[in-house]
Design an enzyme around this catalytic site. Sequence first.
Site, PDB file in Angstrom:
ATOM      1  N   THR A 129       0.840  -1.189   0.000  1.00 45.37           N
ATOM      2  CA  THR A 129       0.000   0.000   0.000  1.00 45.37           C
ATOM      3  C   THR A 129       0.874   1.238   0.000  1.00 45.37           C
ATOM      4  O   THR A 129       1.937   1.231   0.628  1.00 45.37           O
ATOM      5  CB  THR A 129      -0.869  -0.003   1.278  1.00 45.37           C
ATOM      6  OG1 THR A 129      -1.862  -1.020   1.125  1.00 45.37           O
ATOM      7  CG2 THR A 129      -1.528   1.315   1.542  1.00 45.37           C
ATOM      8  N   VAL A 140     -12.543  -5.754   2.823  1.00 44.54           N
ATOM      9  CA  VAL A 140     -11.967  -4.422   3.008  1.00 44.54           C
ATOM     10  C   VAL A 140     -10.811  -4.552   3.993  1.00 44.54           C
ATOM     11  O   VAL A 140     -10.944  -5.208   5.032  1.00 44.54           O
ATOM     12  CB  VAL A 140     -13.026  -3.432   3.535  1.00 44.54           C
ATOM     13  CG1 VAL A 140     -12.383  -2.112   3.942  1.00 44.54           C
ATOM     14  CG2 VAL A 140     -14.101  -3.197   2.471  1.00 44.54           C
ATOM     15  N   GLY A 141      -9.697  -3.942   3.667  1.00 47.33           N
ATOM     16  CA  GLY A 141      -8.531  -4.013   4.533  1.00 47.33           C
ATOM     17  C   GLY A 141      -8.466  -2.846   5.495  1.00 47.33           C
ATOM     18  O   GLY A 141      -9.468  -2.194   5.796  1.00 47.33           O
ATOM     19  N   ASP A 142      -7.276  -2.583   5.965  1.00 47.51           N
ATOM     20  CA  ASP A 142      -7.059  -1.520   6.959  1.00 47.51           C
ATOM     21  C   ASP A 142      -6.985  -0.129   6.331  1.00 47.51           C
ATOM     22  O   ASP A 142      -7.283   0.869   6.991  1.00 47.51           O
ATOM     23  CB  ASP A 142      -5.747  -1.777   7.701  1.00 47.51           C
ATOM     24  CG  ASP A 142      -4.561  -1.835   6.744  1.00 47.51           C
ATOM     25  OD1 ASP A 142      -4.649  -2.562   5.729  1.00 47.51           O
ATOM     26  OD2 ASP A 142      -3.556  -1.140   6.986  1.00 47.51           O
ATOM     27  N   GLY A 166       0.912  -3.929   4.635  1.00 45.10           N
ATOM     28  CA  GLY A 166       0.991  -5.343   4.968  1.00 45.10           C
ATOM     29  C   GLY A 166      -0.406  -5.941   5.049  1.00 45.10           C
ATOM     30  O   GLY A 166      -1.358  -5.393   4.507  1.00 45.10           O
ATOM     31  N   GLY A 206      -3.731  -6.373   6.126  1.00 43.80           N
ATOM     32  CA  GLY A 206      -4.558  -5.409   6.835  1.00 43.80           C
ATOM     33  C   GLY A 206      -5.353  -5.973   7.994  1.00 43.80           C
ATOM     34  O   GLY A 206      -5.690  -5.238   8.929  1.00 43.80           O
TER      35      GLY A 206
HETATM   36  C1  SD4 Z   1      -4.650  -4.344   2.821  1.00 44.83           C
HETATM   37  N1  SD4 Z   1      -2.843  -3.209   3.901  1.00 44.83           N
HETATM   38  O1  SD4 Z   1      -5.582  -4.198   2.038  1.00 44.83           O
HETATM   39  C2  SD4 Z   1      -3.434  -3.484   2.633  1.00 44.83           C
HETATM   40  C3  SD4 Z   1      -2.557  -4.171   1.674  1.00 44.83           C
HETATM   41  C4  SD4 Z   1      -1.126  -3.772   1.759  1.00 44.83           C
HETATM   42  O2  SD4 Z   1       1.097  -3.710   1.642  1.00 44.83           O
HETATM   43  O3  SD4 Z   1      -0.627  -3.062   2.324  1.00 44.83           O
HETATM   44  N2  SD4 Z   1      -0.184  -4.010   1.437  1.00 44.83           N
HETATM   45  O4  SD4 Z   1      -4.651  -5.185   3.705  1.00 44.83           O
END
Ligand code: SD4
Length: 341
Positions: free
Chosen positions: A196, A225-227, A248, A250
């Site tokens: 991200t 849905v992630g963080d 990372g 999420g």
């Molecule tokens: C997620 N944090 O959707 C995001 C993906 C991501 O490095 O960061 N990647 O979980």
Amino acid sequence: MTSRRRFLQSSVLAASAAALPSLAASAHDATPGAVKGARVVSTWDFGVGANQAAWPVLAAGGSALDAVEAGARWAEADLCNSTVGRCGNPDRDGVLTLDASIMDGDGRCGAVAALEDIAHPISVARRVMERTPHVLLVGAGAQQFAIEQGFPKQPLLTDKARAAWNEWRKTSKYQPQINAERLDNARPGDKSNHDTLGMLAIDASGKLAGACTTSGMAWKLHGRVGDSPIIGAGLYVDNEVGAATASGVGEEMLRNAASFLVVELMRQGRSPDEACREAIDRVVRKRPQASKTLQVCFLAINKHGEVGAHALHRGFVYAVCDAGKRDALLDSRSVYTTQQT
Ligand code: SD4
């Protein structure tokens, strides 16, 4: 090839986080008044390019909020990364869904999640913040709002992303990879399925803002849905203290309200580096087994412009840009120094 490796191949500066000076002691003192005190930091190596898109705003005495939107838009338009914006990899069903959030240090914030067919989710998030009484819009409602606001609806899935998805479908195994191109024996090919852009900025007036934008975990369940669009998980900003963002897997940030945690630890007196480390330790303590095979990364800046970062595993790099140095790319410390997978 991701823009990440591209930048690693160019001669960017690699150094430990400890080598980064606080603004009070940096080369800023020799720079014109408008940019004195301004700094922008971003996750991963594409952060170098994103910072360079944000910097002219700060250099002209503009706001941290305008700067992070400009930087995030650059990453969303970048044709080389498969994890943010229009070139992102899709979900399990082959649908590209984008998540983004934006926040300033006065607590104003906006976000969109699971947004389809709109190229700049970060700008839609800003409109949510500025033109609605809400913080978060999702899915079809987020898209409807974006169209009403004049954002063009367009198919975004690239041929490259479709090909990657078709390849993935041969096994259909959902297994986030720890991004390791920074490691000495980098694996050939681009196996990343997450990264991200998290960006934090402090402007010449000492105000903070942050932005976070992603296509989320490749091959995720449709609707996941992630963080990144969740205020407090993927991004948190407070002018009284500092700001934090995450990258990372999420789910770990969501379990720990992690970016909020990092900011609150700084409020209690931790340095940005210490706060990121403590948040990583929290992830490990909660899920010691799982933490061996997934990546979690935090990046933070305090109101004095001091920067810190920490990750679970090796490989996390972050970019720093200020009047003294425009293209610094730094290695984060990590809990695990050898690869566990
Ligand atoms: C997620 N944090 O959707 C995001 C993906 C991501 O490095 O960061 N990647 O979980």
